[in-house]
Design a protein around this motif. Structure first.
Motif, PDB file in Angstrom:
ATOM      1  N   ALA A 141       0.781  -1.172   0.003  1.00  0.00           N
ATOM      2  CA  ALA A 141      -0.194   0.030   0.013  1.00  0.00           C
ATOM      3  C   ALA A 141       0.838   1.287   0.149  1.00  0.00           C
ATOM      4  N   ARG A 142       2.079   1.114   0.272  1.00  0.00           N
ATOM      5  CA  ARG A 142       2.889   2.260   0.475  1.00  0.00           C
ATOM      6  C   ARG A 142       3.267   2.736  -1.105  1.00  0.00           C
ATOM      7  N   ARG A 143       2.962   1.902  -1.909  1.00  0.00           N
ATOM      8  CA  ARG A 143       3.108   2.415  -3.550  1.00  0.00           C
ATOM      9  C   ARG A 143       2.327   3.562  -3.607  1.00  0.00           C
ATOM     10  N   GLU A 144       1.022   3.730  -3.183  1.00  0.00           N
ATOM     11  CA  GLU A 144       0.001   4.508  -3.133  1.00  0.00           C
ATOM     12  C   GLU A 144       0.317   5.633  -2.128  1.00  0.00           C
ATOM     13  N   PHE A 145       0.425   5.248  -0.669  1.00  0.00           N
ATOM     14  CA  PHE A 145       0.710   6.080   0.388  1.00  0.00           C
ATOM     15  C   PHE A 145       1.805   6.892   0.614  1.00  0.00           C
ATOM     16  N   GLY A 146       3.047   6.223   0.105  1.00  0.00           N
ATOM     17  CA  GLY A 146       4.196   6.830   0.223  1.00  0.00           C
ATOM     18  C   GLY A 146       4.914   6.274   1.476  1.00  0.00           C
ATOM     19  N   LYS A 147       6.212   6.970   1.737  1.00  0.00           N
ATOM     20  CA  LYS A 147       6.966   6.252   2.779  1.00  0.00           C
ATOM     21  C   LYS A 147       6.466   6.457   4.134  1.00  0.00           C
ATOM     22  N   ASP A 148       5.772   7.918   4.296  1.00  0.00           N
ATOM     23  CA  ASP A 148       5.424   8.089   5.506  1.00  0.00           C
ATOM     24  C   ASP A 148       4.402   7.099   6.065  1.00  0.00           C
ATOM     25  N   PHE A 149       3.879   6.207   5.417  1.00  0.00           N
ATOM     26  CA  PHE A 149       2.640   5.264   5.722  1.00  0.00           C
ATOM     27  C   PHE A 149       3.484   4.246   6.446  1.00  0.00           C
ATOM     28  N   MET A 150       3.717   4.235   7.639  1.00  0.00           N
ATOM     29  CA  MET A 150       4.686   3.354   8.205  1.00  0.00           C
ATOM     30  C   MET A 150       4.092   1.996   8.838  1.00  0.00           C
ATOM     31  N   ILE A 151       4.778   0.858   8.500  1.00  0.00           N
ATOM     32  CA  ILE A 151       4.105  -0.342   9.172  1.00  0.00           C
ATOM     33  C   ILE A 151       4.923  -0.983   9.958  1.00  0.00           C
ATOM     34  N   SER A 152       4.324  -1.558  10.776  1.00  0.00           N
ATOM     35  CA  SER A 152       4.999  -2.338  12.167  1.00  0.00           C
ATOM     36  C   SER A 152       5.255  -3.680  11.411  1.00  0.00           C
ATOM     37  N   VAL A 153       6.097  -4.561  12.320  1.00  0.00           N
ATOM     38  CA  VAL A 153       6.242  -5.988  12.106  1.00  0.00           C
ATOM     39  C   VAL A 153       5.172  -6.651  12.341  1.00  0.00           C
TER      40      VAL A 153
ATOM     41  N   VAL B 270      14.685  -7.397  -0.660  1.00  0.00           N
ATOM     42  CA  VAL B 270      13.341  -8.448  -1.081  1.00  0.00           C
ATOM     43  C   VAL B 270      12.187  -7.697   0.018  1.00  0.00           C
ATOM     44  N   SER B 271      11.426  -7.034  -0.369  1.00  0.00           N
ATOM     45  CA  SER B 271      10.581  -6.554   0.641  1.00  0.00           C
ATOM     46  C   SER B 271       9.231  -6.066   0.249  1.00  0.00           C
ATOM     47  N   ALA B 272       8.221  -6.122   1.114  1.00  0.00           N
ATOM     48  CA  ALA B 272       6.948  -5.663   0.583  1.00  0.00           C
ATOM     49  C   ALA B 272       6.917  -4.128   0.598  1.00  0.00           C
ATOM     50  N   LEU B 273       7.808  -3.396   1.030  1.00  0.00           N
ATOM     51  CA  LEU B 273       7.814  -2.051   0.931  1.00  0.00           C
ATOM     52  C   LEU B 273       7.975  -1.314  -0.441  1.00  0.00           C
ATOM     53  N   ALA B 274       6.674  -0.908  -0.912  1.00  0.00           N
ATOM     54  CA  ALA B 274       6.586  -0.832  -2.465  1.00  0.00           C
ATOM     55  C   ALA B 274       6.955   0.569  -3.008  1.00  0.00           C
ATOM     56  N   ASP B 275       6.967   1.524  -1.877  1.00  0.00           N
ATOM     57  CA  ASP B 275       7.062   3.121  -2.412  1.00  0.00           C
ATOM     58  C   ASP B 275       8.677   3.364  -2.963  1.00  0.00           C
ATOM     59  N   LYS B 276       8.787   4.159  -3.987  1.00  0.00           N
ATOM     60  CA  LYS B 276       9.844   4.344  -4.608  1.00  0.00           C
ATOM     61  C   LYS B 276      11.011   4.886  -3.769  1.00  0.00           C
ATOM     62  N   ALA B 277      10.539   5.673  -2.696  1.00  0.00           N
ATOM     63  CA  ALA B 277      11.472   6.467  -1.770  1.00  0.00           C
ATOM     64  C   ALA B 277      12.350   5.321  -0.980  1.00  0.00           C
ATOM     65  N   THR B 278      11.760   4.253  -0.684  1.00  0.00           N
ATOM     66  CA  THR B 278      12.422   3.205   0.283  1.00  0.00           C
ATOM     67  C   THR B 278      13.493   2.411  -0.798  1.00  0.00           C
ATOM     68  N   ALA B 279      12.963   2.103  -1.903  1.00  0.00           N
ATOM     69  CA  ALA B 279      14.034   1.623  -2.835  1.00  0.00           C
ATOM     70  C   ALA B 279      15.040   2.388  -3.255  1.00  0.00           C
ATOM     71  N   ILE B 280      14.916   3.466  -3.461  1.00  0.00           N
ATOM     72  CA  ILE B 280      16.176   4.881  -3.543  1.00  0.00           C
ATOM     73  C   ILE B 280      16.951   4.588  -2.340  1.00  0.00           C
ATOM     74  N   GLU B 281      16.375   4.693  -1.254  1.00  0.00           N
ATOM     75  CA  GLU B 281      17.090   4.682  -0.072  1.00  0.00           C
ATOM     76  C   GLU B 281      18.161   3.594   0.087  1.00  0.00           C
ATOM     77  N   ALA B 282      17.265   2.358  -0.010  1.00  0.00           N
ATOM     78  CA  ALA B 282      18.176   1.198  -0.100  1.00  0.00           C
ATOM     79  C   ALA B 282      19.323   0.955  -1.374  1.00  0.00           C
ATOM     80  N   LEU B 283      18.936   1.648  -2.296  1.00  0.00           N
ATOM     81  CA  LEU B 283      19.966   1.604  -3.529  1.00  0.00           C
ATOM     82  C   LEU B 283      21.191   2.584  -3.064  1.00  0.00           C
ATOM     83  N   LYS B 284      20.652   3.673  -2.559  1.00  0.00           N
ATOM     84  CA  LYS B 284      21.728   4.850  -2.038  1.00  0.00           C
ATOM     85  C   LYS B 284      22.615   4.265  -1.124  1.00  0.00           C
TER      86      LYS B 284
END
Lengths: 151, 123
Positions: free
Chosen positions: A98-110, B79-93
């Motif tokens: 869901a962060r694809r749409e909501f962005g990085k600030d949508f923070m998820i726990s383990v 290998v992550s479920a975090l699908a936002d671009k910013a996280t991918a860029i951070e990891a690659l940087k």
């Protein structure tokens, strides 16, 4: 949680089952949860949400569904430990995607996984929870989304 | 080449080991969080690491930092479920060389690792 946002989670459910098992999940019409009759199956993977939203997302499923998914993804160990692990992983994947749409600030726990009835699941009392019914190979399950924006 | 798998999910660790164990990669360790990964890394000196990001105790971003301090030549595939671009860029940087989003197929994973290794050979 508006209609557009719930669609993000519905898409996540559909993508997960199709991608991982090759069998599409049918998703029913989402409805508002009754706090007194919370939906819960045998295993529930819960993800806490913070940052730009607060609340939680949980995926709940019976052991039979989880066993079936494990076998479909090539996992021969279908013990309760792995069923529990899978419930957490499904919740983590859908919330993370869901962060694809909501962005990085949508923070998820383990994920935290609980087994047993709904009394073991606590939702923020001030939030309305939307239930997304799921049917996969005749097994019923659900995704529950209880979120509010913080910004 | 030696492979270390880092993920808090047992079924994901097994899936990655099944998919890559038969492709000229020797699985030398399975870690459930960043702390275990750092400890196993020091003992096994893997060439390739698959790295989850959302994990208890030490997350994947911090773990990538620590592993690359120990050996900057390590090939890391996130290998992550975090699908936002910013996280991918951070990891690659930070120094990871690839990013694969969950859910993934065994073929997706094998391709991503092949690309990672090819990139290292030609880069």
């Amino acid at each position: 949680m508006d209609e557009q946002n719930i669609q993000i989670f519905i898409d996540g459910v559909k993508n997960y089952f199709l991608q991982q098992t090759g069998v599409a999940a049918e998703v029913g019409t989402p409805y508002l949860s009754d706090a007194q009759a919370r939906v819960a199956y045998e295993y529930t993977g819960i993800i806490g949400i913070s940052g730009s939203s607060r609340g939680c997302v949980y995926y709940t499923a019976p052991g039979a569904l989880l066993r079936d998914v494990l076998l479909r993804i090539g996992e021969s160990d279908v013990t309760p430990a792995n069923q529990s692990d899978l419930a957490g992983e499904v919740a983590n994947t859908i919330a993370g995607n869901a962060r694809r749409e909501f962005g990085k600030d949508f923070m998820i726990s383990v994920p935290v996984v609980v087994s047993g009835g709904a009394e073991r699941i606590s939702l923020p009392p001030d939030l309305r929870a939307m239930v997304v019914p799921i049917l996969w190979r005749k097994h019923a399950a659900a995704l529950v989304v209880a979120l509010a924006g913080t910004s | 080449m030696k492979l270390l798998i880092v993920d808090d999910s047992n079924i994901i660790r097994s899936k990655i080991a099944r998919a890559l164990g038969s492709r000229n990669l020797e699985v030398v360790g399975l870690a459930r969080n960043g702390h275990e990964a750092v400890s196993l890394f020091a003992r096994t000196r893997p060439d390739v690491v698959t790295m989850d990001l959302t994990m208890p105790e030490m997350d994947g971003i911090e773990c990538i930092r620590r592993l690359l301090e120990l050996n900057p030549d390590t090939l890391i595939l996130v290998v992550s479920a975090l699908a936002d671009k910013a996280t991918a860029i951070e990891a690659l940087k930070l120094g990871a060389q690839g990013f694969l989003c969950k859910p993934f197929s065994e073929e997706d994973l094998a391709e991503a690792v092949e690309e990672l290794i090819k990139g290292a050979v030609h880069g």
